[in-house]
Design a protein around this motif. Structure first.
Motif, PDB file in Angstrom:
ATOM      1  N   VAL A  30       0.856  -1.186   0.000  1.00 46.15           N
ATOM      2  CA  VAL A  30       0.000   0.000   0.000  1.00 46.15           C
ATOM      3  C   VAL A  30       0.888   1.230   0.000  1.00 46.15           C
ATOM      4  CG1 VAL A  30      -1.781   1.291   1.239  1.00 46.15           C
ATOM      5  CG2 VAL A  30      -1.801  -1.209   1.296  1.00 46.15           C
ATOM      6  N   ILE A  31       0.555   2.215  -0.841  1.00 46.08           N
ATOM      7  CA  ILE A  31       1.300   3.474  -0.859  1.00 46.08           C
ATOM      8  C   ILE A  31       0.308   4.639  -0.866  1.00 46.08           C
ATOM      9  CG2 ILE A  31       3.359   2.573  -2.029  1.00 46.08           C
ATOM     10  CD1 ILE A  31       2.227   3.729  -4.651  1.00 46.08           C
ATOM     11  N   ALA A  32       0.747   5.756  -0.316  1.00 46.18           N
ATOM     12  CA  ALA A  32      -0.049   6.988  -0.393  1.00 46.18           C
ATOM     13  C   ALA A  32       0.100   7.569  -1.797  1.00 46.18           C
ATOM     14  CB  ALA A  32       0.428   7.988   0.645  1.00 46.18           C
ATOM     15  N   THR A  33      -0.986   8.105  -2.363  1.00 42.72           N
ATOM     16  CA  THR A  33      -0.954   8.572  -3.754  1.00 42.72           C
ATOM     17  C   THR A  33      -1.414  10.011  -3.940  1.00 42.72           C
ATOM     18  OG1 THR A  33      -3.160   7.602  -4.046  1.00 42.72           O
ATOM     19  CG2 THR A  33      -1.271   6.261  -4.734  1.00 42.72           C
ATOM     20  N   GLU A  34      -1.852  10.683  -2.889  1.00 42.87           N
ATOM     21  CA  GLU A  34      -2.403  12.023  -3.099  1.00 42.87           C
ATOM     22  C   GLU A  34      -1.300  13.017  -3.475  1.00 42.87           C
ATOM     23  OE1 GLU A  34      -4.171  12.509   0.741  1.00 42.87           O
ATOM     24  OE2 GLU A  34      -2.565  13.780   1.432  1.00 42.87           O
ATOM     25  N   PRO A  35      -1.595  13.966  -4.380  1.00 45.10           N
ATOM     26  CA  PRO A  35      -0.603  14.976  -4.770  1.00 45.10           C
ATOM     27  C   PRO A  35      -0.521  16.064  -3.695  1.00 45.10           C
ATOM     28  CG  PRO A  35      -2.641  15.320  -5.970  1.00 45.10           C
ATOM     29  CD  PRO A  35      -2.847  14.096  -5.145  1.00 45.10           C
ATOM     30  N   ARG A  36       0.507  16.000  -2.859  1.00 47.65           N
ATOM     31  CA  ARG A  36       0.579  16.926  -1.738  1.00 47.65           C
ATOM     32  C   ARG A  36       2.030  17.072  -1.282  1.00 47.65           C
ATOM     33  NH1 ARG A  36      -3.106  18.318   2.299  1.00 47.65           N
ATOM     34  NH2 ARG A  36      -4.569  16.712   1.603  1.00 47.65           N
ATOM     35  N   LEU A  37       2.414  18.283  -0.942  1.00 45.08           N
ATOM     36  CA  LEU A  37       3.657  18.524  -0.231  1.00 45.08           C
ATOM     37  C   LEU A  37       3.311  18.779   1.226  1.00 45.08           C
ATOM     38  CD1 LEU A  37       5.629  20.857  -2.673  1.00 45.08           C
ATOM     39  CD2 LEU A  37       6.088  18.457  -2.171  1.00 45.08           C
ATOM     40  N   GLY A  38       4.094  18.226   2.119  1.00 45.64           N
ATOM     41  CA  GLY A  38       3.819  18.416   3.531  1.00 45.64           C
ATOM     42  C   GLY A  38       3.906  17.103   4.284  1.00 45.64           C
ATOM     43  N   VAL A  39       3.974  17.202   5.592  1.00 44.70           N
ATOM     44  CA  VAL A  39       4.089  16.018   6.431  1.00 44.70           C
ATOM     45  C   VAL A  39       2.755  15.804   7.140  1.00 44.70           C
ATOM     46  CG1 VAL A  39       5.336  14.921   8.315  1.00 44.70           C
ATOM     47  CG2 VAL A  39       6.550  16.453   6.756  1.00 44.70           C
ATOM     48  N   LYS A  40       1.993  14.846   6.676  1.00 43.82           N
ATOM     49  CA  LYS A  40       0.705  14.537   7.284  1.00 43.82           C
ATOM     50  C   LYS A  40       0.285  13.131   6.885  1.00 43.82           C
ATOM     51  CE  LYS A  40      -3.234  15.787   5.507  1.00 43.82           C
ATOM     52  NZ  LYS A  40      -3.665  14.532   4.858  1.00 43.82           N
ATOM     53  N   ILE A  41      -0.671  12.589   7.606  1.00 46.67           N
ATOM     54  CA  ILE A  41      -1.256  11.306   7.227  1.00 46.67           C
ATOM     55  C   ILE A  41      -2.060  11.502   5.950  1.00 46.67           C
ATOM     56  CG2 ILE A  41      -2.879   9.513   7.925  1.00 46.67           C
ATOM     57  CD1 ILE A  41      -2.129  10.220  10.837  1.00 46.67           C
ATOM     58  N   ALA A  42      -1.848  10.622   4.972  1.00 50.33           N
ATOM     59  CA  ALA A  42      -2.502  10.775   3.674  1.00 50.33           C
ATOM     60  C   ALA A  42      -4.003  10.467   3.767  1.00 50.33           C
ATOM     61  CB  ALA A  42      -1.845   9.854   2.651  1.00 50.33           C
ATOM     62  N   ASP A  43      -4.731  10.994   2.805  1.00 45.27           N
ATOM     63  CA  ASP A  43      -6.165  10.720   2.697  1.00 45.27           C
ATOM     64  C   ASP A  43      -6.468   9.735   1.574  1.00 45.27           C
ATOM     65  OD1 ASP A  43      -6.960  12.522   4.762  1.00 45.27           O
ATOM     66  OD2 ASP A  43      -6.610  14.193   3.390  1.00 45.27           O
ATOM     67  N   GLU A  44      -5.501   9.509   0.688  1.00 50.30           N
ATOM     68  CA  GLU A  44      -5.698   8.601  -0.449  1.00 50.30           C
ATOM     69  C   GLU A  44      -4.563   7.578  -0.490  1.00 50.30           C
ATOM     70  OE1 GLU A  44      -5.927  10.840  -4.021  1.00 50.30           O
ATOM     71  OE2 GLU A  44      -7.555  12.129  -3.312  1.00 50.30           O
ATOM     72  N   TYR A  45      -4.925   6.330  -0.748  1.00 48.80           N
ATOM     73  CA  TYR A  45      -3.934   5.248  -0.815  1.00 48.80           C
ATOM     74  C   TYR A  45      -4.240   4.343  -2.001  1.00 48.80           C
ATOM     75  CZ  TYR A  45      -2.736   6.523   3.984  1.00 48.80           C
ATOM     76  OH  TYR A  45      -2.353   7.210   5.111  1.00 48.80           O
ATOM     77  N   LEU A  46      -3.231   3.639  -2.456  1.00 45.65           N
ATOM     78  CA  LEU A  46      -3.379   2.661  -3.521  1.00 45.65           C
ATOM     79  C   LEU A  46      -2.919   1.302  -2.999  1.00 45.65           C
ATOM     80  CD1 LEU A  46      -3.979   2.137  -6.565  1.00 45.65           C
ATOM     81  CD2 LEU A  46      -1.542   2.531  -6.971  1.00 45.65           C
ATOM     82  N   PHE A  47      -3.778   0.298  -3.125  1.00 43.12           N
ATOM     83  CA  PHE A  47      -3.443  -1.077  -2.761  1.00 43.12           C
ATOM     84  C   PHE A  47      -3.060  -1.821  -4.028  1.00 43.12           C
ATOM     85  CE2 PHE A  47      -5.478  -5.450  -2.212  1.00 43.12           C
ATOM     86  CZ  PHE A  47      -4.345  -6.006  -1.633  1.00 43.12           C
ATOM     87  N   CYS A  48      -1.864  -2.386  -4.051  1.00 46.52           N
ATOM     88  CA  CYS A  48      -1.358  -3.089  -5.242  1.00 46.52           C
ATOM     89  C   CYS A  48      -0.804  -4.452  -4.851  1.00 46.52           C
ATOM     90  CB  CYS A  48      -0.226  -2.302  -5.903  1.00 46.52           C
ATOM     91  SG  CYS A  48      -0.704  -0.752  -6.651  1.00 46.52           S
ATOM     92  N   ILE A  49      -0.728  -5.332  -5.843  1.00 50.21           N
ATOM     93  CA  ILE A  49      -0.047  -6.617  -5.664  1.00 50.21           C
ATOM     94  C   ILE A  49       0.838  -6.832  -6.881  1.00 50.21           C
ATOM     95  CG2 ILE A  49      -0.285  -9.090  -5.250  1.00 50.21           C
ATOM     96  CD1 ILE A  49      -3.245  -8.498  -4.524  1.00 50.21           C
ATOM     97  N   THR A  50       2.085  -7.179  -6.649  1.00 50.54           N
ATOM     98  CA  THR A  50       2.968  -7.523  -7.749  1.00 50.54           C
ATOM     99  C   THR A  50       3.308  -9.013  -7.665  1.00 50.54           C
ATOM    100  OG1 THR A  50       4.988  -6.995  -6.502  1.00 50.54           O
ATOM    101  CG2 THR A  50       3.987  -5.216  -7.776  1.00 50.54           C
TER     102      THR A  50
END
Length: 250
Positions: free
Chosen positions: A40-60
């Motif tokens: 899982v990674i955070a994906t929102e376009p943002r500069l700053g240090v905070k907990i993200a609001d958008e994430y992407l769940f992937c499997i490779t």
């Protein structure tokens, strides 16, 4: 990491579907497997240090050979630390790897494959290697450090401890001072040292450097670690009954 939890049903359905789609990638060679990595990674376009609001769940998925095709050479790390009490050393997060890159590269420049980390407080006790949990066989007893918030709760570690019990091999979960290893090997006693992990499975350690002095653990074919590895492989491949219901069939 304050990331949202992935629902179990979604998690398992996604893995099953991807393996079905990629089934032709599953190698037939006995030493190659299909490595599955959910993340899982955070994906929102943002500069700053905070907990993200958008994430992407992937499997490779990736065909993968032996992570360590030959016995590994390691050094005991007593200067740098990977994780400290109160941190996130027990999680599978990117930051834990980032902190290890520089000292690991220094070790590789010195001719080693990996580091065995020691505890952050005293730097006297074994914790884990960079890519695997650590185990030893001392006086025919399987020994491994206890879980803590600085040691990853590895699935393979848990499986090997259970298999050892099944095979009536005495086990002990306790802190292991590296001085104990040095003393045992200096006295000519047989000591096995190996790493365990999803990719590493069981990787024997053929040389260990303790404060710039080399020692050579036992890695002959009759070693206990190879009995444990053989048993785990039989369960994985369905050659013996999976009494602990570890396998998930698709």
């Amino acid at each position: 990491m304050s990331m949202p939890q992935i629902p179990k049903d979604l998690f398992m359905a996604a893995i099953e579907e991807l393996v079905r789609l990629d089934q032709q990638w599953i190698p037939r060679n006995k030493d190659i497997s299909l490595y599955i990595r959910p993340f899982v990674i955070a994906t929102e376009p943002r500069l700053g240090v905070k907990i993200a609001d958008e994430y992407l769940f992937c499997i490779t998925c990736s065909p993968m050979g032996l992570y360590y095709p030959k016995p590994v050479q390691v050094k005991i790390e007593t200067r740098f630390i990977r994780a400290a009490e109160g941190g996130v050393g027990y999680t599978k997060c990117g930051g834990n790897y980032g902190a290890s890159f520089y000292p690991t590269q220094k070790a590789k420049d010195e001719g080693f494959d990996q580091i065995i980390w020691t505890d952050a407080t005293t730097k006297k006790y074994l914790e884990e290697a960079g890519t695997m949990n650590i185990m030893a066989v001392i006086n025919n007893k399987l020994v491994t450090p206890p879980l803590s918030n600085t040691i990853l709760d590895g699935v393979t570690r848990d499986s090997i401890l259970q298999i050892a019990k099944d095979l009536k091999i005495e086990t002990e979960i306790r802190r292991i001072p590296y001085e104990e290893l040095r003393s045992e090997m200096k006295n000519g006693n047989k000591v096995e040292l190996f790493g365990v992990g999803t990719a590493a499975v069981i990787s024997p350690i053929s040389r260990i450097s303790i404060e710039a002095e080399d020692y050579f653990p036992y890695i002959e074919k009759d070693a206990i670690m190879f009995q444990l590895k053989q048993q785990l492989e039989k369960i994985r491949k369905g050659n013996i009954p999976d009494t602990h219901k570890w396998n998930h069939f698709i």
